[in-house]
Every structure is written in structure tokens, then in C-alpha cells.
Design a protein around this motif. Sequence first.
Motif, short mmCIF file in Angstrom:
data_model
loop_
_atom_site.label_atom_id
_atom_site.label_comp_id
_atom_site.label_asym_id
_atom_site.label_seq_id
_atom_site.Cartn_x
_atom_site.Cartn_y
_atom_site.Cartn_z
N ASN A 58 -2.36 8.08 13.95
CA ASN A 58 -1.71 6.81 14.26
C ASN A 58 -2.62 5.86 15.03
O ASN A 58 -2.35 4.66 15.11
N LEU A 59 -3.71 6.39 15.57
CA LEU A 59 -4.70 5.55 16.24
C LEU A 59 -5.82 5.14 15.30
O LEU A 59 -6.34 4.02 15.38
N GLY A 83 3.81 10.03 10.40
CA GLY A 83 2.64 9.19 10.57
C GLY A 83 1.88 9.40 11.86
O GLY A 83 0.89 8.72 12.12
N SER A 84 2.30 10.35 12.68
CA SER A 84 1.60 10.61 13.94
C SER A 84 0.30 11.38 13.66
O SER A 84 -0.79 10.85 13.80
N THR A 128 0.59 9.80 1.83
CA THR A 128 -0.31 8.67 1.58
C THR A 128 -0.25 8.23 0.13
O THR A 128 -0.36 7.03 -0.17
N TYR A 129 -0.05 9.16 -0.79
CA TYR A 129 0.10 8.76 -2.19
C TYR A 129 1.41 8.00 -2.38
O TYR A 129 1.48 7.03 -3.13
N GLN A 130 2.45 8.43 -1.66
CA GLN A 130 3.73 7.73 -1.75
C GLN A 130 3.61 6.28 -1.27
O GLN A 130 4.21 5.37 -1.83
N VAL A 131 2.80 6.07 -0.24
CA VAL A 131 2.66 4.74 0.34
C VAL A 131 1.66 3.88 -0.43
O VAL A 131 1.89 2.70 -0.68
N LEU A 132 0.53 4.48 -0.82
CA LEU A 132 -0.57 3.71 -1.39
C LEU A 132 -0.63 3.73 -2.92
O LEU A 132 -1.19 2.82 -3.53
N GLY A 133 -0.09 4.79 -3.52
CA GLY A 133 -0.07 4.87 -4.97
C GLY A 133 -1.43 5.03 -5.62
O GLY A 133 -1.59 4.77 -6.82
N ASP A 134 -2.43 5.47 -4.88
CA ASP A 134 -3.78 5.65 -5.40
C ASP A 134 -4.03 7.14 -5.58
O ASP A 134 -3.87 7.92 -4.64
N GLU A 135 -4.45 7.54 -6.77
CA GLU A 135 -4.72 8.95 -7.05
C GLU A 135 -5.71 9.55 -6.06
O GLU A 135 -5.60 10.71 -5.66
N ILE A 158 -1.24 2.48 7.84
CA ILE A 158 -0.53 3.50 7.05
C ILE A 158 0.47 4.24 7.93
O ILE A 158 1.61 4.50 7.53
N SER A 159 0.05 4.55 9.15
CA SER A 159 0.92 5.25 10.08
C SER A 159 2.20 4.46 10.35
O SER A 159 3.30 5.01 10.41
#
Length: 435
Positions: A366-367, A360-361, A37-44, A372-373
Motif C-alpha cells: 500500500n506504500l 490491498g495492504s 491485480t488481474y481483476q483490477v488491471l486486466g493485463d495478462e 492499485i492498493s
Amino acid sequence: MQTTFTEAQLRDPGTARANEILRACVHCGFCTATCPTYQVLGDELDSPRGRIYLIKDMLENERDPDARTVKHIDRCLSCLACMTTCPSGVHYMHLVDHARAYIETRYRRPLGERMLRWMLARTLPYPTRFRVALLGAKIGRPFRRLIPDARLRAMLEMAPKRIPPVSRNDDPQVFAPAGAPRMRVALMTGCAQKALNTDINDATIRLLRRLGCEVVVAQGQGCCGALTHHMGREGDAHAAAAGNIRAWMAEKRAGGLDAVVINTSGCGTTVKDYGHMFRNDPLAGDAAEAAGLALDVSELLARLEVPAMPADHPARGMRVGYHAACSLQHGQKIKDAPKALLKAAGFEVAEPADSHLCCGSAGTYNLMQPEISAQLKARKLRTLEAVKPQVIAAGNIGCMMQIGSGTGVPVVHTVELLDWATGGPVPPALADAAA
């Protein structure tokens, strides 16, 4: 990390465990490098380190969770890549599970979200109910683009093209070994898997019998509890887990058990943690013993030594893209056994880039977090398809459904390939693709 819990707070076992975990963290930030999630969103705050700060503040101050804290903890996949990376041995799993249970009892979610979570908790762990829901989703799937809610669309998209028939192999019974008996094992048949893909348990039973195992499907076993556990519904999770513990221990005392075999790695991570979950419960002794018996099917097969396929077998040399489920590689620290088994059987195994990152499952993720998923799924599909596989293998039904929904490459369980290599039928997903 310094903590300031009071003596009164530390009398609570969950808080005491959280304190131990928090104090082990040294703020190094290594976890951010492998957190999906950090890789995708970049938020600490969407990294393990950020969530640890939020959880510490919430627990130390005994405050009701706010929407900001809940949002960032909800976004955690529980993929546990951070635990593989952490040089200090921070047991993030126990910490985030405790935080989720705390949130469940002290935070009032919006009505729509409460209803969604209630529906998932009352449907997914029950195969018959789940089958009915899948049938409804299949009917509604053509109209999914008309639905504004992304989570409801994700539920419709999850429905498989074909809902498998009920397998009688999942009923309580005993399967005799095909040859000289070597072990007596209980097979956990799962819950969602019994509705989504019955081929996996069928292949597992055939293969284990062929290798000399007496396979028991114990009366009274059911969902491992993981699906509700990760939603913070501690009571539901513990009730499901207690049923399994009683079922397996009754079987062990009646006829003996060498192992509890689990072919869904998400379940395996939870079952192996039963000792911790029940550490302050009258079931503590049995829970620890049941957890000690639990083996992923690849662990057991490595002990049994699966033979190589014949030289003229049609699968010899088939290129397998191996997807490492997070719950297997990070949750159970099983990284090499599945690949080694496939290679020894005669398959060519290719592992994608960034194999440590989640698909992402992640159970119900994923639901619940479809945007993000979807990003994580697209990333995983790119890396898997880049190795040019003829088939993709995984050890977890959730990963198989997630990956299979976005690729034309057949997706099967590792055990289906090993069953085929040692005399079983062609995996149905491969047969369908060839038809």
C-alpha cells in the motif's frame, strides 16, 4: 511447462527450485480468476500466469531484468490467492520470492525508488524507529495533498490518529498461566505491530494465560523478515529470521516450548517457511523445527477450546464482519478456525462477498503501489460494509490498518473479541467508537 535450464544453472538451489515450480505449471489460467491485480488491471502480465512467463524468460536466459519485467513483478501483492486456486500445486510464493531476490541483485532502480526502499527496510522492522516515523507522518498528514508523489502521500495517510504508548508486555519476560498450566508457548510480538497497535499482544497474553498457557516473550526475537523478504532483500530477511530461530530454540532447550504463537498472519506465513528459507544453511535443522512450532493464534485457540461468553454478556450476538487476511487463508490455509471461534464464543459472523480477494495492504504494497492498493481497498470496504457489521475483525495488523483507514466501523483483531468474550476488557477500538 517445459524449461531449458542448463546443468550449471540448476546447481544454484534457487534456480533448481524455480525449475521445479515452473515445470508444475500447465498454463491453465485458473489463477487469473482470483488474482486481484488481474481483476483490477486486466493485463495478462499482471496475473500469476503472465508473471510466470516473465520470470521463466528472465531466469533461463540469465538476463538482467528490464523495467517491464520489474514493473509487473512489483505489482504482485504476494496474496497467494493463485496458490489456493491452482489445480497443479504450483508454489508461486517461492518462485516470486526468488525472482524478487534476483531483481534486487541485478536491477538498478531509479534513485528515488532505491531511497524509498532503503528507508522502508531501515524503519518498518524496528519499532522505535517506526514510532518516530509515525510521529513525523502524523505531523505532516494535514499537508499531504500538497505532496505530488503518491507513495509519500500514502505514507502520511498510513499514520494512525493515535500512536499507542509502548507496552511493557512486549519486553522479554514470562507470564504465568492464570489457572492450571496446560502449555508453554512463545509469543512472537512482531515489529510494526508493536508501534501501530499494542492492544493485540496485550489481549493475546491475557487470553492465553486465562486458558492455561505460560507465555514467553523470548529474548532476542524481532521482525520475522517478511517486510524485507518481499522487497527481495534476502540478506536482511535472513538475518532477522535467524535471530528469531536462535531466540526460540534457546527458549525451547532451556524450558521447553509447545508452540510459537503468531498473531500477525503475514508473519506466520513467513515463519512457517523458515525451513525452506534456510534449507541450505547451517541453521537448517533449527529453522525447520522453529517453523514446525509456529501456529497462528487461531490454530492454538481451536486446540484450547475457548469457552462461550455468558448469556448476559454485552457482546453476545454482536454482528462481526470477518475479513480473511490473504496470508491466513491463502498463505497458511486457515479459513474456518477464526470464524468458528467467534461463532462458538457467541458472536454473529458475517463474511463479505469475494472474501478471497486482497484488501490491498500486503506488507509494504500500500506504500509502494498506492493506486492499485486504493482500488482494492475501496472494493473490500464496499463488500465489508454491505454485510452491516457492528465491528470488523481480522487477523493481521496490515489489513486492520488498511481497512480501518477507510471506514467508520471499528476494526479489531479477532483475539481482542475472544479476550473480551472470556473476561477481558472491551477492545479499545470499540470503546473509542462508543465514546
